[in-house]
Structures are given as structure tokens and as C-alpha cells.
Write a protein that holds these residues in place. Structure first.
Motif, PDB file in Angstrom:
ATOM      1  N   LEU A   7     -15.586  24.640 -45.293  1.00 44.35           N
ATOM      2  CA  LEU A   7     -15.623  23.293 -44.734  1.00 44.35           C
ATOM      3  C   LEU A   7     -14.899  22.324 -45.659  1.00 44.35           C
ATOM      4  O   LEU A   7     -14.975  22.442 -46.879  1.00 44.35           O
ATOM      5  N   GLU A   8     -14.224  21.356 -45.051  1.00 49.25           N
ATOM      6  CA  GLU A   8     -13.533  20.320 -45.823  1.00 49.25           C
ATOM      7  C   GLU A   8     -14.088  18.965 -45.420  1.00 49.25           C
ATOM      8  O   GLU A   8     -14.227  18.665 -44.232  1.00 49.25           O
ATOM      9  N   ALA A   9     -14.406  18.134 -46.395  1.00 51.30           N
ATOM     10  CA  ALA A   9     -14.954  16.814 -46.115  1.00 51.30           C
ATOM     11  C   ALA A   9     -13.897  15.932 -45.453  1.00 51.30           C
ATOM     12  O   ALA A   9     -12.725  15.950 -45.837  1.00 51.30           O
ATOM     13  N   VAL A  10     -14.318  15.167 -44.471  1.00 46.19           N
ATOM     14  CA  VAL A  10     -13.423  14.222 -43.807  1.00 46.19           C
ATOM     15  C   VAL A  10     -13.101  13.058 -44.738  1.00 46.19           C
ATOM     16  O   VAL A  10     -11.971  12.551 -44.757  1.00 46.19           O
ATOM     17  N   ASP A  11     -14.078  12.652 -45.525  1.00 49.89           N
ATOM     18  CA  ASP A  11     -13.914  11.529 -46.449  1.00 49.89           C
ATOM     19  C   ASP A  11     -13.012  11.936 -47.622  1.00 49.89           C
ATOM     20  O   ASP A  11     -13.371  12.821 -48.406  1.00 49.89           O
ATOM     21  N   PRO A  12     -11.850  11.308 -47.779  1.00 49.84           N
ATOM     22  CA  PRO A  12     -10.961  11.668 -48.886  1.00 49.84           C
ATOM     23  C   PRO A  12     -11.537  11.322 -50.255  1.00 49.84           C
ATOM     24  O   PRO A  12     -11.048  11.803 -51.277  1.00 49.84           O
ATOM     25  N   GLU A  13     -12.573  10.484 -50.293  1.00 54.68           N
ATOM     26  CA  GLU A  13     -13.199  10.088 -51.551  1.00 54.68           C
ATOM     27  C   GLU A  13     -14.426  10.946 -51.883  1.00 54.68           C
ATOM     28  O   GLU A  13     -15.171  10.628 -52.807  1.00 54.68           O
ATOM     29  N   ALA A  14     -14.628  12.013 -51.152  1.00 54.87           N
ATOM     30  CA  ALA A  14     -15.785  12.884 -51.409  1.00 54.87           C
ATOM     31  C   ALA A  14     -15.730  13.419 -52.837  1.00 54.87           C
ATOM     32  O   ALA A  14     -14.650  13.665 -53.379  1.00 54.87           O
ATOM     33  N   THR A  15     -16.893  13.599 -53.452  1.00 56.52           N
ATOM     34  CA  THR A  15     -16.947  14.117 -54.813  1.00 56.52           C
ATOM     35  C   THR A  15     -16.495  15.570 -54.840  1.00 56.52           C
ATOM     36  O   THR A  15     -16.432  16.233 -53.803  1.00 56.52           O
ATOM     37  N   HIS A  33     -13.608  14.131 -30.826  1.00 58.77           N
ATOM     38  CA  HIS A  33     -13.619  12.672 -30.720  1.00 58.77           C
ATOM     39  C   HIS A  33     -14.887  12.081 -31.329  1.00 58.77           C
ATOM     40  O   HIS A  33     -14.959  10.882 -31.574  1.00 58.77           O
ATOM     41  N   ARG A  34     -15.891  12.934 -31.582  1.00 61.44           N
ATOM     42  CA  ARG A  34     -17.133  12.423 -32.175  1.00 61.44           C
ATOM     43  C   ARG A  34     -16.976  12.290 -33.689  1.00 61.44           C
ATOM     44  O   ARG A  34     -16.114  12.913 -34.302  1.00 61.44           O
ATOM     45  N   GLU A  35     -17.829  11.476 -34.272  1.00 61.99           N
ATOM     46  CA  GLU A  35     -17.778  11.258 -35.716  1.00 61.99           C
ATOM     47  C   GLU A  35     -18.391  12.451 -36.433  1.00 61.99           C
ATOM     48  O   GLU A  35     -19.517  12.861 -36.137  1.00 61.99           O
ATOM     49  N   VAL A  36     -17.648  13.021 -37.361  1.00 65.97           N
ATOM     50  CA  VAL A  36     -18.134  14.179 -38.115  1.00 65.97           C
ATOM     51  C   VAL A  36     -17.940  13.927 -39.603  1.00 65.97           C
ATOM     52  O   VAL A  36     -17.202  13.030 -40.011  1.00 65.97           O
ATOM     53  N   VAL A  37     -18.609  14.739 -40.417  1.00 65.74           N
ATOM     54  CA  VAL A  37     -18.520  14.619 -41.866  1.00 65.74           C
ATOM     55  C   VAL A  37     -17.644  15.731 -42.444  1.00 65.74           C
ATOM     56  O   VAL A  37     -16.943  15.533 -43.425  1.00 65.74           O
ATOM     57  N   TYR A  38     -17.680  16.900 -41.793  1.00 70.88           N
ATOM     58  CA  TYR A  38     -16.893  18.040 -42.252  1.00 70.88           C
ATOM     59  C   TYR A  38     -16.132  18.667 -41.094  1.00 70.88           C
ATOM     60  O   TYR A  38     -16.562  18.602 -39.939  1.00 70.88           O
ATOM     61  N   ARG A  39     -15.021  19.293 -41.442  1.00 63.82           N
ATOM     62  CA  ARG A  39     -14.291  20.105 -40.469  1.00 63.82           C
ATOM     63  C   ARG A  39     -14.093  21.493 -41.062  1.00 63.82           C
ATOM     64  O   ARG A  39     -13.827  21.637 -42.265  1.00 63.82           O
ATOM     65  N   ARG A  40     -14.217  22.499 -40.222  1.00 65.10           N
ATOM     66  CA  ARG A  40     -13.991  23.858 -40.695  1.00 65.10           C
ATOM     67  C   ARG A  40     -12.494  24.108 -40.793  1.00 65.10           C
ATOM     68  O   ARG A  40     -11.744  23.796 -39.865  1.00 65.10           O
TER      69      ARG A  40
END
Length: 276
Positions: free
Chosen positions: A23-31, A224-231
């Protein structure tokens, strides 16, 4: 023509979430602990919804991050020991109060070595040796931002400390330890050359740190929904199984108290002195 080697394989939108997925975080600022995660939840838990929507993961750290966070501190501790030992041996002969290793190390960062030596009122050449050791400790404990800076400080600190080695030797002491992390990784980590398309700079799965993600927050494809991670991929079976096995072994081991380890090291050190 053979395909380039990779530990992962690509998966389609129709493939359900499974153990070994990356999984990869959608937020580019993720720790760094949350930027890339490896799914550890068992397939049967997904199939029968035993996980209650909580997906258990471990972080996939960029190699430089892992080495800086996990290995540089270990090397630092190894290199500090002989400097502290030199100081202890000199202070044992001097009319000064007993000072613990911890306090000596803190003192080296709080005040300039030359001032500490003056306060101790040591004779020459003991003063020079203690000053050199304190300078080395002070340099080793300086904060750094990158792996290159960390390696550089550990090398330079050896050269200004007591019994300084040749530069080549100082470099090898640090670099060889880092190389062993790839070739003979500790039981709580495993090196992976790539974890997904375009993610091939080298990573370490760190198995002691656990993150949990809500399954609805994970996207398996365009959404189209808000997610935190994408596979982004799935580890090939051999690597997924190896990682799960290591993960299980980490939490099966029985940890021993710090006091025991300190006394064990003291006994080992005394034994060495008896045969010096």
C-alpha cells in the motif's frame, strides 16, 4: 527474453485485498512509517471477515531511512564504547567522583571537552586522551539529517578519538556493518530491491512496527471516494511467505530485561580483562 527480476507482481482492480499487498499513502507528507505498508493480515481473515475491517501492516522503509534509523545508532554504540572505556580507566586513577557512562556521554554534549578536562584537573597526557575521547563522543552524538551525514560523523569521530585508526579502517567499520544489513539482515527486517512499479531504490520491511488501516480507506484501483491508501502491487508468494514467517518469529521470541543485558556485558568485559 527473461523479464527483469522483481519481488513484487502487479495486480488488477478485480483482485481482492490480500496478505502481501503493498500500500502507498495518498498523502505525500506521510511519515516514513506510513508512506509504504505491507499487508500482514492473513487471507483467511479477509475471506471470513475475522479482521473486523482492521488491516494489519508493517512499514516498508526506504533503505537510507532504515539504515539511518535502525543501524547507525547500533554502530554509534559500538564505537562509543572504547572511548568511554578509555575515559573510565583514566578516571579510575584520578581523585574524582565516580561518573557513570551515561553521565559522561551527556556531559560530552553539554560542555566543551576542553572545559570538562579543566574541571577534572587531569595531568598530561591523561588530559589529552580524555579530551580526544570526549570530542569523539560529542561528534558521534551530533544529530544528522541524512545517512551520508551519519556515516561521515562516525568516520571522523574515530579519527579524532583515542587510538585513531587509518581512515580506510574507520570507513570500513561503518560501511561493512551497513552492508551486513543487506547480506545478513537482523531477524526483524528483510531487504527488498523493489516494492512496486517505479519503486526500485531499495527498501527494508521492518517487522517490529505495526500499523493498522481501515479496509474502506484502501483503494484497489481508481476511485472517486476519499481514501488514505492505494494498493500498488503484491509481493510474490515466496517473499510474502518469508516476510510473514519472519514477522511471526519476531513476536515469538522472549525479550530479556535491560538490567540482565548490562550485567551480562559486564561479566564478558571482566573476562576479557582477566586475560589481557
Amino acid at each position: 527474453m527473461d523479464e527483469p527480476f522483481a519481488e513484487y507482481r502487479e495486480v488488477g482492480v478485480a483482485d481482492p485485498l490480500r496478505q502481501g499487498d503493498v500500500l502507498e499513502a495518498v498523502d505525500p507528507e506521510a511519515t516514513m512509517w506510513q508512506r509504504h505498508l505491507l499487508v500482514m493480515t492473513a487471507d483467511c481473515d479477509f475471506a471470513y471477515a475475522k479482521h473486523q475491517g482492521r488491516v494489519t501492516c508493517v512499514p516498508l522503509l526506504a533503505a537510507e531511512e532504515y539504515l539511518s534509523e535502525m543501524q547507525i545508532p547500533k554502530i554509534r554504540e559500538q564505537l562509543v564504547k572504547p572511548q568511554l572505556k578509555e575515559i573510565r580507566q583514566i578516571l579510575a586513577k584520578a581523585p574524582v567522583p565516580t561518573i557513570s557512562d551515561r553521565r559522561l556521554r551527556e556531559w560530552a554534549t553539554e560542555e566543551a571537552p576542553v572545559d570538562i578536562v579543566k574541571m577534572l584537573d587531569l595531568p598530561q597526557p591523561d588530559a589529552q586522551k580524555v579530551s580526544a575521547a570526549l570530542k569523539a563522543i560529542r561528534m558521534m552524538d551530533m544529530p544528522v539529517d541524512t545517512l551520508k551525514e551519519g556515516v561521515g560523523l562516525l568516520v571522523e569521530a574515530q579519527l579524532i578519538g583515542t587510538s585513531p585508526p587509518k581512515r580506510d579502517t574507520a570507513v570500513k567499520r561503518v560501511v561493512n556493518h551497513l552492508r551486513r544489513s543487506y547480506e545478513q539482515p537482523p531477524g526483524d527486517a528483510l531487504f527488498l530491491t523493489a516494492i512496486g512499479p517505479g519503486q526500485d531504490a531499495g527498501y527494508f520491511a521492518y517487522l517490529r512496527h505495526i500499523e493498522q488501516v481501515w479496509e474502506p480507506e484502501i483503494s484497489l484501483g481508481p476511485s472517486h471516494r476519499e481514501v488514505v491508501y492505494r494498493r500498488i502491487s503484491r509481493m510474490r508468494d515466496r517473499f510474502a511467505h518469508a516476510l510473514v514467517q519472519r514477522f511471526a518469529m519476531v513476536f515469538m521470541s522472549i525479550g530479556l530485561p535491560t538490567q540482565y543485558e548490562e550485567l551480562r556485558d559486564l561479566h564478558a568485559e571482566i573476562l576479557g580483562e582477566n586475560f589481557a
